[in-house]
Design a protein around this motif. Structure first.
Motif, PDB file in Angstrom:
ATOM      1  N   GLN A   1       4.134  -5.361   1.541  1.00  0.00           N
ATOM      2  CA  GLN A   1       5.435  -4.912   1.024  1.00  0.00           C
ATOM      3  C   GLN A   1       5.273  -3.664   0.166  1.00  0.00           C
ATOM      4  N   SER A   2       4.213  -3.611  -0.603  1.00  0.00           N
ATOM      5  CA  SER A   2       3.966  -2.424  -1.424  1.00  0.00           C
ATOM      6  C   SER A   2       3.698  -1.197  -0.551  1.00  0.00           C
TER       7      SER A   2
ATOM      8  N   PRO B   1       1.372  -0.769   7.556  1.00  0.00           N
ATOM      9  CA  PRO B   1      -0.023  -0.894   7.999  1.00  0.00           C
ATOM     10  C   PRO B   1      -0.124  -1.289   9.462  1.00  0.00           C
ATOM     11  N   ASP B   2      -1.053  -0.695  10.173  1.00  0.00           N
ATOM     12  CA  ASP B   2      -1.306  -1.062  11.559  1.00  0.00           C
ATOM     13  C   ASP B   2      -1.915  -2.464  11.616  1.00  0.00           C
ATOM     14  N   PRO B   3      -1.740  -3.172  12.742  1.00  0.00           N
ATOM     15  CA  PRO B   3      -2.317  -4.523  12.844  1.00  0.00           C
ATOM     16  C   PRO B   3      -3.828  -4.560  12.564  1.00  0.00           C
ATOM     17  N   TRP B   4      -4.575  -3.526  13.004  1.00  0.00           N
ATOM     18  CA  TRP B   4      -6.019  -3.555  12.746  1.00  0.00           C
ATOM     19  C   TRP B   4      -6.315  -3.432  11.261  1.00  0.00           C
ATOM     20  N   GLN B   5      -5.481  -2.680  10.515  1.00  0.00           N
ATOM     21  CA  GLN B   5      -5.685  -2.548   9.077  1.00  0.00           C
ATOM     22  C   GLN B   5      -5.433  -3.873   8.365  1.00  0.00           C
ATOM     23  N   VAL B   6      -4.449  -4.628   8.856  1.00  0.00           N
ATOM     24  CA  VAL B   6      -4.167  -5.938   8.267  1.00  0.00           C
ATOM     25  C   VAL B   6      -5.280  -6.922   8.609  1.00  0.00           C
ATOM     26  N   ALA B   7      -5.669  -6.961   9.896  1.00  0.00           N
ATOM     27  CA  ALA B   7      -6.628  -7.959  10.364  1.00  0.00           C
ATOM     28  C   ALA B   7      -8.016  -7.783   9.777  1.00  0.00           C
TER      29      ALA B   7
ATOM     30  N   GLY C   1      -5.208   5.576   0.022  1.00  0.00           N
ATOM     31  CA  GLY C   1      -4.134   5.938  -0.903  1.00  0.00           C
ATOM     32  C   GLY C   1      -3.208   4.775  -1.190  1.00  0.00           C
ATOM     33  N   GLY C   2      -2.859   4.023  -0.144  1.00  0.00           N
ATOM     34  CA  GLY C   2      -2.006   2.854  -0.351  1.00  0.00           C
ATOM     35  C   GLY C   2      -2.652   1.812  -1.230  1.00  0.00           C
TER      36      GLY C   2
ATOM     37  N   LEU D   1       1.994  10.531  -1.954  1.00  0.00           N
ATOM     38  CA  LEU D   1       2.517   9.213  -1.625  1.00  0.00           C
ATOM     39  C   LEU D   1       3.399   8.680  -2.751  1.00  0.00           C
ATOM     40  N   ALA D   2       2.930   8.845  -3.995  1.00  0.00           N
ATOM     41  CA  ALA D   2       3.687   8.358  -5.144  1.00  0.00           C
ATOM     42  C   ALA D   2       4.975   9.148  -5.351  1.00  0.00           C
TER      43      ALA D   2
END
Length: 582
Positions: A70-71, A89-95, A136-137, A173-174
């Motif tokens: 969410q952030s 985020p892409d699925p690979w970044q989450v997984a 960055g995120g 980003l900020a």
């Protein structure tokens, strides 16, 4: 807040265990993604450390991962075709990154709370896979949303210029996120979160990193350009008072240099992945092709780049591949930057794996009384000095090599910086002698040569007349068999090619140039670059080598004496079958 050890009974149909193992995704992370409507990615990393869920008492907290995602979604892309869109985020970044790192927690009795298992994240990934956006995120989340009061989050840079490159995208980003308006204060060199008193900034020196020394998080970008490990180590020791600090290393592959901070971190991740030892607080993933893969095959591009098809695009990879076909230098660059292979861009003359094949066992006691030919490299008076003894075996054409190294004691700290602390280990293990003071103590070297003359049957000692010193004059005066060996193409090319031929010929079972695996010499071999004249002759190139090559120079000088000795039978050191640079 609900916490779970997810199983197939949690109302989500998980893939079979074998399929999850192939994808390198834990059941808990797979359950989380499927329960949130995400697809499981089919781009597993080549190397992955064990799941943080294996830590004692670890439980998976899906709400924590929800909060991170969410952030991210509150942020906005700032460049290219996605500018202005939510940072999803892409699925690979989450997984493979966000869910394992932020989802796994354990109960900390000192903090009286659940805290993250992972304290250090290592992501090794080719260029154009959203590395800067991901880091960055994470940086903004640690600063503004991790619930830490007075949290200091830093990004490590090697100099002020690189600090600007690292800080600018995160600041954008900020600045561009509507949800952060009025909640964060982006300043020229700092991002402040007034509500928690936390802030994010770049540091480019040990002094900057030590200021405050109460870090909650750190982003270390492009680890391979950190030649000095001191800044990284200072950051790592600055998190001791935080309950769940997170050090994030996100980098592309290096050029294969040994004894560097990158080599040390990458090596540790590889050992953890092989379960050589256990460190639940460290989690790492490495995306890369394998050496046997066809570098121009699209399947290889997909294997090494989890974002393939989106970033990098097919057209981008095709263009880089076409460039790589045109020259060896471009090929090496393509393999390192876009396929994750640790490949040096310069042409290698001595291959490190073949050098290692010739290690064998060298027992000095058994060399007593044997014919010995020496090579002396005095180099700088304030750095490394080297001596090599070569012992020809006329019966089988092989050679034994004994190396001796010296450095001034006051230079050891600087040498440690360049070798990620290995120099002090070499001293402790007896491979390197630290002489008193800040300049080379030639008396120590002279005395060692005298002892060796009494022990071996020293036939000659080659030395570079350009670097001749009072020490060599003293040895000549004492009737030591000193021989001037010029370091130009005419002298060095035949002996370097002979060293190359012997190392290529040797195997672990039958080494031809036995050197006992001396680690200082190995470092020098890995550093070696050669200069080449139009006729294809070569000589050591100290100016363009990665670092010190004194051990190789001493070896080459000793080899010149071996090649020049009167033959006792058909020479094993002929110029036949010259081997060119590979």
């Amino acid at each position: 807040m609900a916490r779970t050890k997810a199983t197939r009974s949690d109302s989500v149909n998980l893939p079979e265990a074998a399929e999850l193992e192939r994808l390198k995704i834990s059941p808990e992370v797979a359950w989380y993604m499927l329960s949130r409507g995400m697809v499981l990615p089919d781009c597993p990393p080549l190397i992955q450390t064990p799941s943080p869920g294996e830590a004692p008492g670890a439980v998976f907290d899906p709400a924590r991962v929800d909060k991170v995602i969410q952030s991210f979604n509150l942020l906005r892309h700032t460049q290219g075709q996605w500018a202005g869109r939510p940072l999803k985020p892409d699925p690979w970044q989450v997984a493979y990154v966000l869910a394992p790192v932020f989802g796994w927690v354990y109960w900390d009795t000192d903090a009286d709370a659940y805290v993250r298992v992972v304290r250090e994240l290592y992501v090794d990934i080719p260029r154009k896979n959203g590395k800067s956006t991901l880091s960055g995120g994470i940086a903004i989340y640690l600063t503004c949303a991790d619930g830490e009061q007075g949290g200091q989050v830093v990004a490590a840079a090697t100099n002020e210029r690189q600090a600007g490159f690292v800080f600018a995208p995160i600041k954008h980003l900020a600045e561009k996120a509507p949800a952060l308006k009025g909640r964060v204060l982006p300043l020229k060199k700092k991002i402040v979160h007034p509500r928690s008193g936390s802030y994010f900034e770049c540091v480019a020196s040990v002094a900057d990193a030590q200021h405050g020394a109460n870090l909650h998080g750190a982003i270390i970008d492009e680890l391979h350009i950190h030649k000095d490990p001191e800044l990284v180590e200072t950051i790592e020791t600055g998190t001791g008072s935080r309950t769940q600090p997170l050090i994030v290393i996100i980098t592309t592959a290096d050029s294969g240099k040994r004894e560097s901070i990158y080599d040390r971190k990458r090596g540790r991740v590889e050992q953890l992945a092989r379960r050589v030892f256990t460190a639940h607080t460290v989690y790492g993933v490495v995306w890369a092709a394998e050496k046997a893969d066809d570098p121009h095959d699209e399947a290889t591009w997909r294997k090494a780049n989890p974002g393939y098809g989106i970033s990098p695009t097919r057209a981008y990879m095709r263009a880089r591949s076409d460039e790589a076909k045109q020259s060896p230098a471009d090929m090496a660059k393509f393999q390192r930057l876009h396929l994750g292979l640790r490949t040096k861009q310069e042409t290698k003359f001595l291959l490190l794996d073949k050098w290692d094949d010739n290690a064998g066992m060298v027992d000095e006691a058994k060399l007593k009384g044997r014919d010995a030919y020496g090579g002396l490299d005095l180099a700088s008076t304030s750095d490394l000095c080297a001596l090599c003894w070569l012992f020809p075996n006329d019966a089988d054409g092989t050679l034994d090599a004994v190396f001796r190294f010296w450095t001034p004691e006051d230079n050891l700290k600087a040498l440690d910086k360049r070798t990620a602390g290995a120099a002090s280990k070499w001293v402790r293990e007896g491979f390197l002698v630290a002489t008193p003071g800040n300049v080379a103590d030639y008396d120590w070297i002279t005395e060692q040569i005298k002892r060796d003359r009494d022990f071996f049957k020293v036939r000659s000692i080659g030395y570079d007349p350009w670097n001749a010193s009072q020490m060599t004059n003293t040895l000549v005066a004492e009737r030591a068999p000193m021989v001037k060996v010029r370091q130009g193409f005419a002298t060095m090319s035949p002996v370097l090619k002979e060293i190359q031929r012997l190392t290529l010929q040797g195997t672990p079972e039958v080494p031809v140039l036995r050197h006992g695996g001396n680690p200082v010499t190995r470092w020098c071999v890995d550093n070696l670059a050669v200069a080449m004249d139009p006729a294809g002759n070569v000589k050591p190139d100290k100016a363009n080598s990665g670092d010190k090559i004194d051990g190789v120079s001493a070896l080459a000088t000793a080899m010149a004496e071996v090649v020049a000795r009167p033959p006792k039978r058909k020479s094993a050191y002929s110029d036949e079958d010259e081997i060119m640079v590979v």
